[in-house]
Design an enzyme around this catalytic site. Sequence first.
Site, PDB file in Angstrom:
ATOM      1  N   PHE A 104       0.856  -1.184   0.000  1.00 55.86           N
ATOM      2  CA  PHE A 104       0.000   0.000   0.000  1.00 55.86           C
ATOM      3  C   PHE A 104       0.890   1.233   0.000  1.00 55.86           C
ATOM      4  O   PHE A 104       1.644   1.468   0.944  1.00 55.86           O
ATOM      5  CB  PHE A 104      -0.951   0.064   1.194  1.00 55.86           C
ATOM      6  CG  PHE A 104      -1.862   1.266   1.104  1.00 55.86           C
ATOM      7  CD1 PHE A 104      -2.997   1.231   0.307  1.00 55.86           C
ATOM      8  CD2 PHE A 104      -1.541   2.455   1.751  1.00 55.86           C
ATOM      9  CE1 PHE A 104      -3.811   2.359   0.176  1.00 55.86           C
ATOM     10  CE2 PHE A 104      -2.354   3.587   1.620  1.00 55.86           C
ATOM     11  CZ  PHE A 104      -3.485   3.532   0.828  1.00 55.86           C
ATOM     12  N   LYS A 153       2.445  11.021   7.413  1.00 55.20           N
ATOM     13  CA  LYS A 153       1.587  10.763   8.579  1.00 55.20           C
ATOM     14  C   LYS A 153       2.094  11.436   9.867  1.00 55.20           C
ATOM     15  O   LYS A 153       1.874  12.616  10.053  1.00 55.20           O
ATOM     16  CB  LYS A 153       1.379   9.250   8.732  1.00 55.20           C
ATOM     17  CG  LYS A 153       0.558   8.715   7.560  1.00 55.20           C
ATOM     18  CD  LYS A 153      -0.148   7.416   7.818  1.00 55.20           C
ATOM     19  CE  LYS A 153      -1.176   7.159   6.734  1.00 55.20           C
ATOM     20  NZ  LYS A 153      -0.905   6.015   5.879  1.00 55.20           N
ATOM     21  N   ASP A 180       9.170   2.854   2.108  1.00 61.32           N
ATOM     22  CA  ASP A 180       8.006   3.655   2.475  1.00 61.32           C
ATOM     23  C   ASP A 180       7.732   3.422   3.957  1.00 61.32           C
ATOM     24  O   ASP A 180       7.201   2.383   4.346  1.00 61.32           O
ATOM     25  CB  ASP A 180       6.809   3.221   1.605  1.00 61.32           C
ATOM     26  CG  ASP A 180       5.523   3.966   1.972  1.00 61.32           C
ATOM     27  OD1 ASP A 180       5.486   4.623   3.029  1.00 61.32           O
ATOM     28  OD2 ASP A 180       4.553   3.853   1.199  1.00 61.32           O
TER      29      ASP A 180
END
Length: 402
Positions: A145, A259, A230
Amino acid sequence: MYKILEDKYGANNYKPLDVVISKGKGVWLWDTEGNKYMDFLAAYSAVNQGHCHKKIVSAAKNQIDQLTLTSRAFRNDKLGLFYEKICTMTGFEKCLPMNSGAEAVETAIKLARKWGYKKKFKEQDPSTHFVRSGQAEIIVAEGNFHGRTTTIVGFSSEEQYKDGFGPFTPGFKTVKFGDIGDLKKAISKNTVGILLEPAQGEGGILFPGSGYLQEVRKLCDEENVLLMLDEIQSGLGRTGKLFCYEHDNIRPDVLIVGKALSGGVYPVSAVLADDKYMNVFNPGDHGSTYGGNPVAAAVGLAALEVIEEENLVENSRILGDYMIGELKKIESVKIKEIRGQGLWIGVELKHEAGGARKYCEELMKLGLLCKETHEHVIRIAPPLVITKEEIDWALERIREVV
Ligand SMILES: *Cc1c(COP(=O)(O)O)cnc(C)c1O
């Protein structure tokens, strides 16, 4: 009332649990009726520092009163301070700030491709040719993802993320996550980068097995390919290290963060790399109106300082170990596996249990907000400011439901 408005005017691309949250502080959230909940999702790790962290909120407020946006056509007096902090903390020489995580991933993809075309072979042997124009390949993992842009969903293995959104960007190859043999087979002379999550969050809190990242690192060195990690979800303390890759004693060439880089106050993401890779970008090659604006810089700086000042990495490690230990003691016929690192824990239920969603709904009634992932996994990822007493409170409720 609120729900009616949202459902009447909002696009139908989410199916939230039926709780309308109006206030948050630390690990706690309150709904419009005043009911209190503990947040066990932490906005997918965006609020590692806890909801409405005082220091981050006041950094945002002060900056908003002073200056919000200049565009990158001019300098602003906050960006350099943010750069210095993030580079010192991560050990990378250069930072390229963006806003959303997906934009940072796109930035890393651009970096790797340009590096491939302009630099890959030249530095080793100037007589060899570059990756031929339009031929660059990036290898990604099954179950990945990395966000929701058309390029990124194009290399997702989740059918729903792609369905109806093609045609997709070419130049990506998918391999099995955790399978070094598969990766070796996929590498070609056109490979410029390998893009991985060190552990897959959306994939169901999946760890690739010990030694995998080290082998990937070795392969990247041998083949002269960029290792791009990531850590948008796994980074900034979530797994009990500042970055998940530290568990394997390696370092990526390109690091993607987002985030918690803003503690949930404002979208801030960044790509980090040493200058020899980052210098493929020249003025005008890439940019973003809001990327690196003064509010983002002030918020990002404060968010990073909070992680250090409050020892959130260590708290995640110690309380994560405690929580995993306690969860493993639960005797339930419904649980298939407990896995995790730091405060990033997946409780995988057996298929007979009938899916994790209904357990999340039960937990919500008891005041604990969790989110299922991949149908059978309850994902546990509270803000890293959580205390042992608060974890015990949550454990009581989890025991009751499973
Ligand atoms: C959330 C996430 C993204 C995308 O970030 P957005 O800010 O939603 O674009 C990318 N990669 C990982 C691993 C994520 O968890």
